[in-house]
Write a protein that holds these residues in place. Structure first.
Motif, PDB file in Angstrom:
ATOM      1  N   GLU A   1      75.958  -4.740  46.861  1.00 45.05           N
ATOM      2  CA  GLU A   1      75.162  -4.538  48.071  1.00 45.05           C
ATOM      3  C   GLU A   1      76.014  -4.727  49.327  1.00 45.05           C
ATOM      4  O   GLU A   1      75.941  -3.934  50.267  1.00 45.05           O
ATOM      5  CB  GLU A   1      73.960  -5.495  48.099  1.00 45.05           C
TER       6      GLU A   1
ATOM      7  N   GLY B   1      78.314  -1.885  49.687  1.00 40.03           N
ATOM      8  CA  GLY B   1      77.544  -0.712  50.115  1.00 40.03           C
ATOM      9  C   GLY B   1      77.257  -0.751  51.609  1.00 40.03           C
ATOM     10  O   GLY B   1      77.507   0.225  52.317  1.00 40.03           O
ATOM     11  N   ARG B   2      76.786  -1.897  52.094  1.00 33.95           N
ATOM     12  CA  ARG B   2      76.467  -2.019  53.536  1.00 33.95           C
ATOM     13  C   ARG B   2      77.707  -1.793  54.387  1.00 33.95           C
ATOM     14  O   ARG B   2      77.657  -1.091  55.389  1.00 33.95           O
ATOM     15  CB  ARG B   2      75.884  -3.413  53.829  1.00 33.95           C
TER      16      ARG B   2
ATOM     17  N   THR C   1      80.378  -0.113  53.581  1.00 33.01           N
ATOM     18  CA  THR C   1      80.829   1.287  53.492  1.00 33.01           C
ATOM     19  C   THR C   1      79.943   2.202  54.327  1.00 33.01           C
ATOM     20  O   THR C   1      80.437   3.061  55.052  1.00 33.01           O
ATOM     21  CB  THR C   1      80.862   1.757  52.019  1.00 33.01           C
ATOM     22  N   TRP C   2      78.625   1.987  54.251  1.00 38.79           N
ATOM     23  CA  TRP C   2      77.725   2.813  55.073  1.00 38.79           C
ATOM     24  C   TRP C   2      77.999   2.584  56.553  1.00 38.79           C
ATOM     25  O   TRP C   2      77.955   3.511  57.361  1.00 38.79           O
ATOM     26  CB  TRP C   2      76.249   2.535  54.746  1.00 38.79           C
TER      27      TRP C   2
ATOM     28  N   GLU D   1      79.656   3.081  38.946  1.00 37.35           N
ATOM     29  CA  GLU D   1      78.299   3.633  38.852  1.00 37.35           C
ATOM     30  C   GLU D   1      77.939   4.367  40.162  1.00 37.35           C
ATOM     31  O   GLU D   1      77.396   5.476  40.158  1.00 37.35           O
ATOM     32  CB  GLU D   1      77.357   2.439  38.585  1.00 37.35           C
ATOM     33  N   CYS D   2      78.295   3.724  41.313  1.00 37.05           N
ATOM     34  CA  CYS D   2      77.984   4.313  42.622  1.00 37.05           C
ATOM     35  C   CYS D   2      78.809   5.578  42.843  1.00 37.05           C
ATOM     36  O   CYS D   2      78.296   6.593  43.338  1.00 37.05           O
ATOM     37  CB  CYS D   2      78.286   3.330  43.748  1.00 37.05           C
TER      38      CYS D   2
ATOM     39  N   HIS E   1      72.637   9.481  52.482  1.00 36.60           N
ATOM     40  CA  HIS E   1      72.321   8.049  52.388  1.00 36.60           C
ATOM     41  C   HIS E   1      70.866   7.894  51.919  1.00 36.60           C
ATOM     42  O   HIS E   1      70.561   7.048  51.077  1.00 36.60           O
ATOM     43  CB  HIS E   1      72.546   7.384  53.763  1.00 36.60           C
ATOM     44  N   ASN E   2      70.011   8.769  52.423  1.00 39.70           N
ATOM     45  CA  ASN E   2      68.608   8.712  51.982  1.00 39.70           C
ATOM     46  C   ASN E   2      68.450   9.089  50.509  1.00 39.70           C
ATOM     47  O   ASN E   2      67.582   8.544  49.817  1.00 39.70           O
ATOM     48  CB  ASN E   2      67.733   9.628  52.849  1.00 39.70           C
TER      49      ASN E   2
ATOM     50  N   ARG F   1      70.563   4.419  65.904  1.00 40.46           N
ATOM     51  CA  ARG F   1      70.936   3.320  65.012  1.00 40.46           C
ATOM     52  C   ARG F   1      72.455   3.093  64.979  1.00 40.46           C
ATOM     53  O   ARG F   1      72.929   1.973  64.960  1.00 40.46           O
ATOM     54  CB  ARG F   1      70.404   3.617  63.593  1.00 40.46           C
TER      55      ARG F   1
HETATM   56  C1  FAD Z   1      78.583   6.163  48.714  1.00 39.16           C
HETATM   57  C2  FAD Z   1      77.689   5.035  48.214  1.00 39.16           C
HETATM   58  C3  FAD Z   1      77.039   5.162  47.012  1.00 39.16           C
HETATM   59  C4  FAD Z   1      76.252   4.098  46.522  1.00 39.16           C
HETATM   60  N1  FAD Z   1      75.657   4.233  45.304  1.00 39.16           N
HETATM   61  C5  FAD Z   1      74.982   3.189  44.791  1.00 39.16           C
HETATM   62  C6  FAD Z   1      74.433   3.248  43.485  1.00 39.16           C
HETATM   63  O1  FAD Z   1      74.556   4.259  42.780  1.00 39.16           O
HETATM   64  N2  FAD Z   1      73.786   2.141  42.994  1.00 39.16           N
HETATM   65  C7  FAD Z   1      73.662   1.007  43.748  1.00 39.16           C
HETATM   66  O2  FAD Z   1      73.078   0.037  43.272  1.00 39.16           O
HETATM   67  N3  FAD Z   1      74.151   0.929  45.002  1.00 39.16           N
HETATM   68  C8  FAD Z   1      74.804   1.984  45.545  1.00 39.16           C
HETATM   69  N4  FAD Z   1      75.319   1.891  46.804  1.00 39.16           N
HETATM   70  C9  FAD Z   1      75.001   0.728  47.654  1.00 39.16           C
HETATM   71  C10 FAD Z   1      73.622   0.950  48.337  1.00 39.16           C
HETATM   72  O3  FAD Z   1      73.542   2.233  48.919  1.00 39.16           O
HETATM   73  C11 FAD Z   1      73.340  -0.070  49.447  1.00 39.16           C
HETATM   74  O4  FAD Z   1      74.441  -0.082  50.345  1.00 39.16           O
HETATM   75  C12 FAD Z   1      73.090  -1.483  48.971  1.00 39.16           C
HETATM   76  O5  FAD Z   1      72.077  -1.489  47.996  1.00 39.16           O
HETATM   77  C13 FAD Z   1      72.666  -2.382  50.143  1.00 39.16           C
HETATM   78  O6  FAD Z   1      71.484  -1.816  50.713  1.00 39.16           O
HETATM   79  P1  FAD Z   1      70.807  -2.254  52.047  1.00 39.16           P
HETATM   80  O7  FAD Z   1      69.329  -2.190  51.819  1.00 39.16           O
HETATM   81  O8  FAD Z   1      71.358  -3.513  52.581  1.00 39.16           O
HETATM   82  O9  FAD Z   1      71.137  -1.125  53.152  1.00 39.16           O
HETATM   83  P2  FAD Z   1      72.177   0.051  53.088  1.00 39.16           P
HETATM   84  O10 FAD Z   1      71.624   1.165  52.271  1.00 39.16           O
HETATM   85  O11 FAD Z   1      73.520  -0.463  52.739  1.00 39.16           O
HETATM   86  O12 FAD Z   1      72.184   0.524  54.602  1.00 39.16           O
HETATM   87  C14 FAD Z   1      72.761  -0.245  55.635  1.00 39.16           C
HETATM   88  C15 FAD Z   1      71.970  -0.001  56.898  1.00 39.16           C
HETATM   89  O13 FAD Z   1      72.031   1.385  57.209  1.00 39.16           O
HETATM   90  C16 FAD Z   1      70.819   1.829  57.807  1.00 39.16           C
HETATM   91  N5  FAD Z   1      70.358   2.983  57.040  1.00 39.16           N
HETATM   92  C17 FAD Z   1      69.654   3.003  55.882  1.00 39.16           C
HETATM   93  N6  FAD Z   1      69.476   4.262  55.481  1.00 39.16           N
HETATM   94  C18 FAD Z   1      70.091   5.052  56.388  1.00 39.16           C
HETATM   95  C19 FAD Z   1      70.250   6.460  56.516  1.00 39.16           C
HETATM   96  N7  FAD Z   1      69.758   7.321  55.636  1.00 39.16           N
HETATM   97  N8  FAD Z   1      70.925   6.924  57.583  1.00 39.16           N
HETATM   98  C20 FAD Z   1      71.427   6.081  58.501  1.00 39.16           C
HETATM   99  N9  FAD Z   1      71.307   4.748  58.435  1.00 39.16           N
HETATM  100  C21 FAD Z   1      70.645   4.240  57.378  1.00 39.16           C
HETATM  101  C22 FAD Z   1      69.841   0.679  57.769  1.00 39.16           C
HETATM  102  O14 FAD Z   1      69.807   0.119  59.068  1.00 39.16           O
HETATM  103  C23 FAD Z   1      70.479  -0.288  56.775  1.00 39.16           C
HETATM  104  O15 FAD Z   1      70.208  -1.606  57.080  1.00 39.16           O
HETATM  105  C24 FAD Z   1      76.110   2.926  47.291  1.00 39.16           C
HETATM  106  C25 FAD Z   1      76.773   2.832  48.510  1.00 39.16           C
HETATM  107  C26 FAD Z   1      77.558   3.858  48.975  1.00 39.16           C
HETATM  108  C27 FAD Z   1      78.295   3.732  50.282  1.00 39.16           C
END
Ligand code: FAD
Length: 197
Positions: free
Chosen positions: A79, A82-83, A85-86, A123-124, A153-154, A173
């Motif tokens: 997690e 993921g955060r 990287t996003w 997996e990701c 991301h969605n 955002r």
């Molecule tokens: C390329 C990639 C692939 C991944 N694949 C997996 C996987 O297969 N399995 C797994 O368990 N985890 C995966 N992850 C991790 C997962 O996406 C989340 O990052 C992690 O679960 C933490 O989620 P979070 O709820 O804190 O917010 P995150 O999803 O990390 O988002 C961070 C912040 O971005 C904002 N946000 C949310 N959605 C959007 C959007 N659509 N557009 C813009 N901003 C947005 C919100 O403010 C959010 O708090 C992946 C991450 C990446 C970068």
């Protein structure tokens, strides 16, 4: 001074060590019993639970780990990775120019490809490869890339049962990095040159 040079050296080292420990314990801000730690580790700290009830009495190694938490190489969770990287990707999209150069378009496409191969969560990465296959990267402009990124991301959000983000709010955002004299501006980077498509 001691007559034995070795003893003098040891005494000097002890003084320096005590002084460092004293300053370190002041710096950390807790009253601690700071003692020399044997066998390879220079310092150990033990925080008194009486003075800080949130900390339990622990072994020197555990206590040191508590103090160094955040600075140590503790493994990240999926997690957290993921955060981070996003955050990187959306910030990159926020700074992606309205009129990107051919090189910038190529770089972003390659970056996504590399991410789908080398993202340090297999997996990701595998999942993202599939997402890219059904959603080819859109790099024509800032709007195109940031909306595409929001969309993919969605796709990941949905697959994880998370709330879908409203992409019309993506620019609100995620903003550009605050940086003096446009030093962080992608166009300010000489490596991209002046080339336009
Ligand atoms: C390329 C990639 C692939 C991944 N694949 C997996 C996987 O297969 N399995 C797994 O368990 N985890 C995966 N992850 C991790 C997962 O996406 C989340 O990052 C992690 O679960 C933490 O989620 P979070 O709820 O804190 O917010 P995150 O999803 O990390 O988002 C961070 C912040 O971005 C904002 N946000 C949310 N959605 C959007 C959007 N659509 N557009 C813009 N901003 C947005 C919100 O403010 C959010 O708090 C992946 C991450 C990446 C970068």
């Amino acid at each position: 001074m001691s007559e034995n040079p070795l003893q003098f050296l040891l005494q000097t080292f002890e003084k320096v060590s005590n002084s460092v420990q004293h300053h370190l314990s002041n710096f950390i801000g807790h009253h601690q019993n700071v003692s020399a730690y044997n066998k390879g580790t220079i310092f150990s700290f033990s925080i008194s639970s009486k003075e800080n009830p949130s900390v339990s009495d622990a072994s020197p190694i555990q206590s040191r780990d508590i103090l160094l938490k955040g600075k140590s190489s503790a493994p990240l969770t999926k997690e957290e990775l993921g955060r981070a990287t996003w955050t990187f990707l959306h910030t990159l999209a926020a700074q992606y120019p309205e009129k990107p150069t051919r090189q910038q378009k190529k770089d972003v496409k390659e970056l996504m490809e590399i991410l789908s191969r080398m993202y340090p969560c297999k997996e990701c990465a595998d999942h993202f490869k599939e997402v890219l296959r059904s959603n080819p990267v859109q790099v024509g402009s800032h709007a195109e890339f940031s909306q595409w990124l929001c969309h993919v991301h969605n796709v990941v959000n949905r697959s994880l049962g998370k709330v879908v983000f409203p992409c019309e709010r993506v620019d609100a955002r995620w903003g550009k990095l605050e940086c003096e004299q446009r030093a962080c501006d992608l166009l300010g980077s000489t490596s991209f040159g002046e080339e336009r498509h």
